[in-house]
Design an enzyme around this catalytic site. Structure first.
Site, mmCIF file in Angstrom:
data_model
loop_
_atom_site.group_PDB
_atom_site.id
_atom_site.type_symbol
_atom_site.label_atom_id
_atom_site.label_comp_id
_atom_site.label_asym_id
_atom_site.label_seq_id
_atom_site.Cartn_x
_atom_site.Cartn_y
_atom_site.Cartn_z
ATOM 1 N N LYS A 31 0.847 -1.197 0.000
ATOM 2 C CA LYS A 31 0.000 0.000 0.000
ATOM 3 C C LYS A 31 0.881 1.245 0.000
ATOM 4 C CE LYS A 31 -3.287 2.532 3.014
ATOM 5 N NZ LYS A 31 -4.129 2.497 4.236
ATOM 6 N N ASP A 72 -2.422 10.048 4.081
ATOM 7 C CA ASP A 72 -3.833 9.679 4.229
ATOM 8 C C ASP A 72 -4.542 10.694 5.113
ATOM 9 O OD1 ASP A 72 -6.288 8.500 4.368
ATOM 10 O OD2 ASP A 72 -5.653 6.776 5.595
ATOM 11 N N LYS A 97 -10.033 12.873 8.399
ATOM 12 C CA LYS A 97 -9.669 12.405 9.733
ATOM 13 C C LYS A 97 -9.575 13.588 10.698
ATOM 14 C CE LYS A 97 -6.604 8.560 8.315
ATOM 15 N NZ LYS A 97 -7.272 7.422 8.956
ATOM 16 N N ASP A 103 1.551 6.002 5.762
ATOM 17 C CA ASP A 103 0.589 5.123 5.089
ATOM 18 C C ASP A 103 1.137 4.527 3.786
ATOM 19 O OD1 ASP A 103 -1.824 3.950 5.674
ATOM 20 O OD2 ASP A 103 -3.031 5.420 4.581
ATOM 21 N N GLU A 147 -9.348 3.762 2.091
ATOM 22 C CA GLU A 147 -8.797 3.901 0.742
ATOM 23 C C GLU A 147 -7.749 2.856 0.402
ATOM 24 O OE1 GLU A 147 -7.652 5.446 3.328
ATOM 25 O OE2 GLU A 147 -5.531 4.958 3.082
ATOM 26 N N ARG A 200 -7.603 -0.411 0.915
ATOM 27 C CA ARG A 200 -8.160 -1.601 0.272
ATOM 28 C C ARG A 200 -8.597 -1.298 -1.158
ATOM 29 N NH1 ARG A 200 -12.641 -2.025 4.905
ATOM 30 N NH2 ARG A 200 -10.888 -1.119 6.043
HETATM 31 N N1 BES Z 1 -4.296 4.280 7.034
HETATM 32 C C1 BES Z 1 -5.440 4.018 7.823
HETATM 33 C C2 BES Z 1 -5.202 2.960 8.902
HETATM 34 C C3 BES Z 1 -4.193 3.267 9.966
HETATM 35 C C4 BES Z 1 -4.594 3.702 11.219
HETATM 36 C C5 BES Z 1 -2.844 3.050 9.753
HETATM 37 C C6 BES Z 1 -3.666 3.955 12.206
HETATM 38 C C7 BES Z 1 -1.914 3.301 10.733
HETATM 39 C C8 BES Z 1 -2.323 3.741 11.973
HETATM 40 C C9 BES Z 1 -6.579 3.518 6.923
HETATM 41 O O1 BES Z 1 -6.587 4.026 5.637
HETATM 42 C C10 BES Z 1 -7.856 3.934 7.562
HETATM 43 O O2 BES Z 1 -8.096 5.095 7.648
HETATM 44 N N2 BES Z 1 -8.645 2.948 7.987
HETATM 45 C C11 BES Z 1 -9.898 3.188 8.598
HETATM 46 C C12 BES Z 1 -10.889 2.257 7.966
HETATM 47 C C13 BES Z 1 -12.328 2.542 8.320
HETATM 48 C C14 BES Z 1 -12.770 3.853 7.686
HETATM 49 C C15 BES Z 1 -13.177 1.404 7.835
HETATM 50 C C16 BES Z 1 -9.761 2.910 10.104
HETATM 51 O O3 BES Z 1 -9.020 2.006 10.471
HETATM 52 O O4 BES Z 1 -10.364 3.635 10.870
HETATM 53 ZN ZN ZN Z 2 -4.803 4.634 4.873
HETATM 54 MN MN MN Z 3 -7.600 5.884 5.482
#
Ligand code: BES
Ligand code: ZN
Ligand code: MN
Length: 522
Positions: A290, A295, A302, A313, A374, A376
């Site tokens: 990835k 992000d 966020k 990310d 994003e 996935r």
């Molecule tokens: N890049 C994030 C996940 C992440 C969180 C990586 C903390 C490293 C540390 C990912 O893109 C994300 O935002 N995931 C969301 C998914 C949700 C919207 C289904 C999450 O984990 O909250």
């Molecule tokens: Zn992400």
């Molecule tokens: Mn994300």
């Protein structure tokens, strides 16, 4: 107007070309001398809780033996794991300081204990302003100690200070001293070639891990998809082909998932392929990483506290590229292909939205429920592309995919999901050996319904907040038809707020040592 133009220039101008490769690394070499003859600033001595006398200290004379006894009796130094004690030598031997480092109980000694002891000692020696030291930690009773000690020392020596105009130590805040040489004690003079090979291997693997850390730590204004592509191109050589698909090529190919995620950003997405294919290679492994260079969450933006450090990310991408670099430098016999979907997830007039439906490279459609899921989405195109065009024997993807993985496994353990038992076992073992550990979560059919969409083939979020790491993997599974495949969620392990022994704050290089070890036993 002038101000606006200036602003535009400032955010979009080409940054100076950056060198992500390591600064000159510390020397690690053998010192085939007697311990009391060594002329070094410091000496590091391994100590065990259950050993009342220490054979190395005995070699240094009775003054040191008496002092050691006193320290142990008074419990000033317990020799428990990661305890360290500095003794000033006051001219009694050639070295300035002795460092006693604890390894715990003899019977419980483990590779990881040794790595951590190396880190504890290395940092203490650095603080003492020594510029070289002799370590006897390679004398402990474990296999391949020269490799383990050298690798851990190289990893502990890492710092990311290319953006500091005054070079200072991150932990002490004082101006920095560098260690130029680590000497290991060579008592096995009859077979030095095996040990010397171990040092060379340690240097390559640590250099690749530290290179990965540099990529992750580089700020997102300096590292965006195009820069990552430029960096990947540096690996081009007679046995390594680099292909970069830009936004126009992605459009032609139908990689609409990568394009959708990247569309909110002025920095356009790329699909980067680095194909190391040595002569006579029989097996092949694709490492899909990835590569979200930042992000923000996109339109589902966020909150500030969660956005901070989201430069990490692209840790999966950094790992994939670094694994190929290591494979090349080690001359690994298998074909290894890094596949990196790189994009920046930003809010903007052209951003993809919740409710959008995207037709992906595979032909399957995705309903977007949340633009912050994003990773996935870009991986859906990258995985399908890999299986269809590269046709590798195996696929491993790495992604900082879910916050839920941090909740489940914390910062020491990478989440592993697969339905391939052999790959699961071998990766688990590679994790135990390398210290870059993984723990498996199930990928059972029970979770399938979570990702159903009312209007498309699959949705990028599930209905509930439960089992978020597994449901993300279930989503990815839709885009791999039949190739043996493992998904690694490195959200907790790729980037740290607090250092862990030989892993620094910030980028850790998670996955590099794991996959290099996996490839070596493939
Ligand atoms: N890049 C994030 C996940 C992440 C969180 C990586 C903390 C490293 C540390 C990912 O893109 C994300 O935002 N995931 C969301 C998914 C949700 C919207 C289904 C999450 O984990 O909250
Ligand atoms: Zn992400
Ligand atoms: Mn994300």
């Amino acid at each position: 107007m002038i101000f606006l133009n200036l602003l535009k220039q400032q955010t979009l101008n080409k940054t100076q070309s950056h060198n992500f490769s390591m600064k000159t690394m510390m020397n690690v070499q053998f010192l085939p001398k007697n311990i009391h003859e060594a002329k070094v600033d410091s000496i590091v001595i391994p100590c065990f809780e259950d050993e009342k006398t220490n054979q190395y200290i005995s070699l240094l004379g009775s003054d040191f033996v008496d002092e050691y006894q006193r320290l142990r009796k008074s419990k000033e130094f317990s020799a428990k794991k990661n305890k360290i004690h500095k003794i000033s030598c006051m001219g009694k031997i050639n070295a300035n300081y002795l460092f006693l480092v604890g390894l715990g109980k003899t019977k419980e000694l483990h590779n990881e204990t040794l790595r951590r002891a190396v880190a504890t000692a290395h940092k203490a020696v650095k603080r003492s302003k020594s510029s070289d030291y002799l370590s006897l930690l390679n004398q402990v009773d474990l296999p391949d100690t020269a490799f383990t000690v050298a690798e851990a020392a190289y990893l502990s020596d890492y710092s990311f200070d290319s953006y500091k105009t005054k070079k200072k130590d991150a932990e002490t805040g004082k101006s920095k001293s560098e260690i130029k040489t680590l000497f290991l004690w060579n008592t096995d003079e009859k077979n030095p070639s095996k040990s010397i090979k171990q040092l060379a291997r340690a240097k390559i693997i640590a250099a690749s891990t530290n290179y990965c850390r540099n990529l992750v730590n580089t700020p997102p204004n300096e590292l965006y998809p195009e820069v990552l592509a430029k960096e990947a191109r540096k690996l081009k050589s007679p046995n390594t082909k680099v292909t970069v698909f830009d936004e126009k090529a992605l459009k032609r190919m139908g990689c609409n998932a990568i394009l959708a995620v990247g569309n909110g950003s002025a920095r356009k997405p790329r699909l980067i392929i680095v194909d190391y294919n040595p002569k006579g290679a029989k097996k092949s492994l694709a490492v899909v990483g990835k590569g979200i260079t930042f992000d923000s969450g996109g339109l589902n933006i966020k909150p500030g506290a969660y956005m901070e450090s989201m430069k990490c990310d692209m840790s999966g991408a950094a790992c994939a590229i670094s694994v190929v670099k290591a494979a090349k430098d080690l001359g690994i016999k298998h074909r290894v292909i890094a596949v990196v979907p790189a994009a920046e997830n930003m809010p903007g007039a052209l951003s993809y939205r919740p409710d959008d439906v995207i037709k992906t490279y595979s032909g399957k459609t995705i309903e977007i429920g949340n633009t912050d899921a994003e990773g996935r989405v870009v991986l859906s195109d990258a995985l399908a592309f890999t299986e269809k065009n590269i046709k590798p024997d195996q696929i491993i993807d790495l992604a900082t995919l879910t916050g839920a993985c941090v909740v489940a496994l914390g910062y020491f353990t990478t989440g592993m999901m697969t339905s391939d038992e052999t790959m699961a076992t071998n990766l688990h073992n590679a994790g135990e050996l390398s210290g870059d550990r993984v723990w498996r979560l199930p990928l059972w059919e029970d979770y399938k319904d979570h990702m159903k969409s009312d209007i498309a083939d699959v949705k990028n979020i599930s209905k509930g907040r439960d089992s978020g790491t597994i449901t993300a993997a279930i989503f990815l599974q839709h885009f791999v038809k039949s190739t043996p495949w493992v998904h690694l969620d490195i959200a907790g392990t790729a980037f740290l707020k607090e250092s862990q022994f030989y892993k620094p704050k910030g980028g850790t290089g998670a996955g590099v040592r794991l996959i290099v070890e996996y490839l070596s036993s493939m």
